[in-house]
Design a protein around this motif. Structure first.
Motif, mmCIF file in Angstrom:
data_model
loop_
_atom_site.group_PDB
_atom_site.id
_atom_site.type_symbol
_atom_site.label_atom_id
_atom_site.label_comp_id
_atom_site.label_asym_id
_atom_site.label_seq_id
_atom_site.Cartn_x
_atom_site.Cartn_y
_atom_site.Cartn_z
ATOM 1 N N ASN A 93 0.800 -1.217 0.000
ATOM 2 C CA ASN A 93 0.000 0.000 0.000
ATOM 3 C C ASN A 93 0.841 1.280 0.000
ATOM 4 O O ASN A 93 0.373 2.319 -0.462
ATOM 5 C CB ASN A 93 -0.940 0.022 1.213
ATOM 6 C CG ASN A 93 -2.180 -0.824 1.005
ATOM 7 O OD1 ASN A 93 -2.767 -0.821 -0.062
ATOM 8 N ND2 ASN A 93 -2.573 -1.566 2.031
ATOM 9 N N HIS A 94 2.068 1.206 0.508
ATOM 10 C CA HIS A 94 2.844 2.432 0.720
ATOM 11 C C HIS A 94 4.124 2.534 -0.097
ATOM 12 O O HIS A 94 4.704 3.629 -0.174
ATOM 13 C CB HIS A 94 3.174 2.590 2.200
ATOM 14 C CG HIS A 94 1.967 2.732 3.076
ATOM 15 N ND1 HIS A 94 1.162 3.850 3.070
ATOM 16 C CD2 HIS A 94 1.395 1.873 3.968
ATOM 17 C CE1 HIS A 94 0.167 3.694 3.920
ATOM 18 N NE2 HIS A 94 0.274 2.498 4.477
ATOM 19 N N ALA A 95 4.573 1.452 -0.693
ATOM 20 C CA ALA A 95 5.796 1.500 -1.508
ATOM 21 C C ALA A 95 5.421 1.606 -2.981
ATOM 22 O O ALA A 95 4.784 0.698 -3.531
ATOM 23 C CB ALA A 95 6.654 0.264 -1.257
ATOM 24 N N ASN A 96 5.797 2.698 -3.615
ATOM 25 C CA ASN A 96 5.490 2.910 -5.024
ATOM 26 C C ASN A 96 6.329 1.961 -5.880
ATOM 27 O O ASN A 96 7.558 2.014 -5.821
ATOM 28 C CB ASN A 96 5.786 4.364 -5.397
ATOM 29 C CG ASN A 96 5.325 4.710 -6.801
ATOM 30 O OD1 ASN A 96 5.000 3.825 -7.595
ATOM 31 N ND2 ASN A 96 5.292 5.987 -7.102
ATOM 32 N N PRO A 97 5.693 1.109 -6.691
ATOM 33 C CA PRO A 97 6.478 0.170 -7.508
ATOM 34 C C PRO A 97 7.096 0.813 -8.755
ATOM 35 O O PRO A 97 7.897 0.169 -9.439
ATOM 36 C CB PRO A 97 5.445 -0.884 -7.918
ATOM 37 C CG PRO A 97 4.145 -0.146 -7.926
ATOM 38 C CD PRO A 97 4.242 0.878 -6.825
ATOM 39 N N ALA A 98 6.747 2.081 -9.044
ATOM 40 C CA ALA A 98 7.148 2.693 -10.310
ATOM 41 C C ALA A 98 8.657 2.739 -10.498
ATOM 42 O O ALA A 98 9.155 2.641 -11.630
ATOM 43 C CB ALA A 98 6.558 4.098 -10.414
ATOM 44 N N ALA A 99 9.417 2.907 -9.397
ATOM 45 C CA ALA A 99 10.870 3.047 -9.514
ATOM 46 C C ALA A 99 11.604 1.708 -9.524
ATOM 47 O O ALA A 99 12.835 1.676 -9.640
ATOM 48 C CB ALA A 99 11.399 3.909 -8.363
ATOM 49 N N LEU A 100 10.862 0.607 -9.416
ATOM 50 C CA LEU A 100 11.487 -0.714 -9.338
ATOM 51 C C LEU A 100 11.559 -1.366 -10.716
ATOM 52 O O LEU A 100 10.719 -1.096 -11.579
ATOM 53 C CB LEU A 100 10.689 -1.617 -8.398
ATOM 54 C CG LEU A 100 10.638 -1.184 -6.931
ATOM 55 C CD1 LEU A 100 9.655 -2.046 -6.152
ATOM 56 C CD2 LEU A 100 12.027 -1.255 -6.294
ATOM 57 N N PRO A 105 -2.487 -7.805 -10.481
ATOM 58 C CA PRO A 105 -2.122 -6.412 -10.205
ATOM 59 C C PRO A 105 -0.644 -6.296 -9.857
ATOM 60 O O PRO A 105 -0.065 -7.198 -9.234
ATOM 61 C CB PRO A 105 -3.001 -6.047 -9.005
ATOM 62 C CG PRO A 105 -4.159 -6.985 -9.080
ATOM 63 C CD PRO A 105 -3.605 -8.269 -9.633
ATOM 64 N N VAL A 106 -0.033 -5.186 -10.254
ATOM 65 C CA VAL A 106 1.394 -4.957 -10.026
ATOM 66 C C VAL A 106 1.587 -4.140 -8.753
ATOM 67 O O VAL A 106 0.969 -3.079 -8.582
ATOM 68 C CB VAL A 106 2.030 -4.235 -11.225
ATOM 69 C CG1 VAL A 106 3.468 -3.841 -10.921
ATOM 70 C CG2 VAL A 106 1.968 -5.126 -12.465
ATOM 71 N N VAL A 107 2.441 -4.649 -7.864
ATOM 72 C CA VAL A 107 2.764 -3.984 -6.595
ATOM 73 C C VAL A 107 4.276 -4.042 -6.387
ATOM 74 O O VAL A 107 5.003 -4.657 -7.171
ATOM 75 C CB VAL A 107 2.049 -4.665 -5.410
ATOM 76 C CG1 VAL A 107 0.542 -4.564 -5.544
ATOM 77 C CG2 VAL A 107 2.481 -6.131 -5.297
ATOM 78 N N SER A 108 4.740 -3.414 -5.321
ATOM 79 C CA SER A 108 6.140 -3.570 -4.927
ATOM 80 C C SER A 108 6.328 -4.959 -4.331
ATOM 81 O O SER A 108 5.637 -5.329 -3.377
ATOM 82 C CB SER A 108 6.539 -2.507 -3.903
ATOM 83 O OG SER A 108 6.561 -1.229 -4.491
ATOM 84 N N VAL A 109 7.254 -5.706 -4.903
ATOM 85 C CA VAL A 109 7.504 -7.088 -4.501
ATOM 86 C C VAL A 109 8.872 -7.178 -3.829
ATOM 87 O O VAL A 109 9.893 -6.851 -4.445
ATOM 88 C CB VAL A 109 7.465 -8.036 -5.725
ATOM 89 C CG1 VAL A 109 7.846 -9.457 -5.331
ATOM 90 C CG2 VAL A 109 6.081 -8.017 -6.362
ATOM 91 N N HIS A 110 8.897 -7.590 -2.580
ATOM 92 C CA HIS A 110 10.160 -7.770 -1.856
ATOM 93 C C HIS A 110 11.038 -8.788 -2.570
ATOM 94 O O HIS A 110 12.224 -8.607 -2.718
ATOM 95 C CB HIS A 110 9.860 -8.228 -0.429
ATOM 96 C CG HIS A 110 11.065 -8.432 0.430
ATOM 97 N ND1 HIS A 110 11.963 -9.460 0.227
ATOM 98 C CD2 HIS A 110 11.531 -7.740 1.508
ATOM 99 C CE1 HIS A 110 12.922 -9.394 1.146
ATOM 100 N NE2 HIS A 110 12.673 -8.364 1.933
#
Length: 336
Positions: free
Chosen positions: A127-134, A181-186
């Protein structure tokens, strides 16, 4: 690690704290599957920090620093990075103690609650980490990861040919991943990379984070190295995640519980296959010890996933009839 590098690391750590090297103490604080090593720095006042040694010829710490700073700024529970010398490969971090999440797996109730807590932490990340920069977890990367299985596990370690059913399975698993859906993935959201500090959970080892499928970290946690849940238990955890993700908008309304469960099972098969390949590569290429003994555990994870994907019954039969006996025989030979 050479004595000269220890001396350089000690001197650098002292300088970051405005001290001379004689005023601090470094003690070993562990390592991982990479070439990184960790040391606990004890200051004269008694407080501690962690010094990471990541030789730049073997480890690029740039992503770790960049991601760590962004996630820390987003108020996510990750270690604060006090200083970094990327050319030398030295980092100074918060000391989050010595208690990874699996240390809490002492009984069924605590195992259950620990996994639910970790799923709640995962919700904060997504919810809080923007995946755009990854970097994108795209078809190229998914296929490259899957190819580790035939290359390192089948060909290089077992001397087995790839089954004819492989290409169809491979294509389906990639398709299922890309439909999410695309999210920030550890990308390694395993219990060992979740630290318990002051009764709070913290994420570490996030340098390989990508923008990818929402189910990937769920699977890293639920089909990890420490537990093997029954299908009923697995479904309960997935349902808990699903309901929370629907409520906060990470999953669209049109995605049903059954559809998401299928996506999770496909993601679990993808990750198990990747891990089988990686563990063989760590053994054969990097001379790391102890990984082959974990293969049966992840093979069981793979079989658990395949039982829920009936369209791949041919591959599942090959796994039980050919792959499992071959792994068992190879492991038995290695202990003689």
């Amino acid at each position: 690690m050479s004595s000269s590098r220890i001396d350089a690391l000690t001197q650098w750590a002292a300088e970051q704290n405005g001290l001379n090297s004689g005023a601090i103490r470094l003690s070993r604080a562990g390592g991982d599957a990479s070439f990184r090593r960790y040391f606990r720095l004890t200051l004269p006042c008694g407080s501690t920090r962690i010094v990471m040694d990541a030789p730049p010829t073997q480890e690029d710490s740039t992503p770790f620093v960049a991601i760590g700073k962004r996630w820390y700024a987003a108020k996510l529970p990750v270690p604060h990075i006090y200083a970094a010398d990327l050319d030398a490969g030295f980092l100074l971090l918060d000391d989050l103690g010595d208690t990874p999440l699996q240390a809490l797996f002492t009984d069924e109730a605590r195992i259950q609650q620990s996994h639910l807590d970790a799923l709640s932490l995962l919700a904060k990340l997504q919810n809080h980490a923007n995946p755009a920069a990854l970097p994108p977890y795209d078809a190229t990367l998914l296929n490259r990861e899957l190819d580790l299985f035939p290359e390192w596990c089948l060909n290089n370690w077992l001397s087995l040919s790839t089954p004819a059913s492989w290409d169809e399975l491979r294509g389906h698993l990639v398709e299922q991943a890309l439909n999410q859906p695309v999210v920030s993935v550890h990308r390694d959201y395993d219990a060992m990379n979740i630290m318990v500090h002051n009764q709070q959970l913290y994420m570490i080892d996030f340098q390989d984070a990508v923008a990818g499928p929402i189910s990937y970290d769920v699977i890293s946690l639920l089909r990890g190295r420490y537990c093997r849940f029954s299908q009923a238990q697995f479904m309960q955890f997935v349902d808990s995640f699903y309901r929370q993700a629907r409520q906060d908008g990470r999953l669209p309304r049109h995605v049903s519980n059954d559809e998401f469960l299928i996506q999770c099972q496909a993601m679990a098969a993808q990750r198990s296959l990747k891990v089988l390949g990686i563990f063989c590569r760590l053994t054969l290429r990097d001379a790391k010890q102890g990984y082959l003994s974990r293969l049966p555990h992840f093979l069981a994870h793979l079989e658990d996933s395949l039982t829920t994907l009936p369209q791949h019954s041919e591959f599942a039969e090959w796994v039980s009839g050919t792959l499992r006996p071959a792994i068992a025989l190879r492991l038995a030979e290695s202990t003689l």
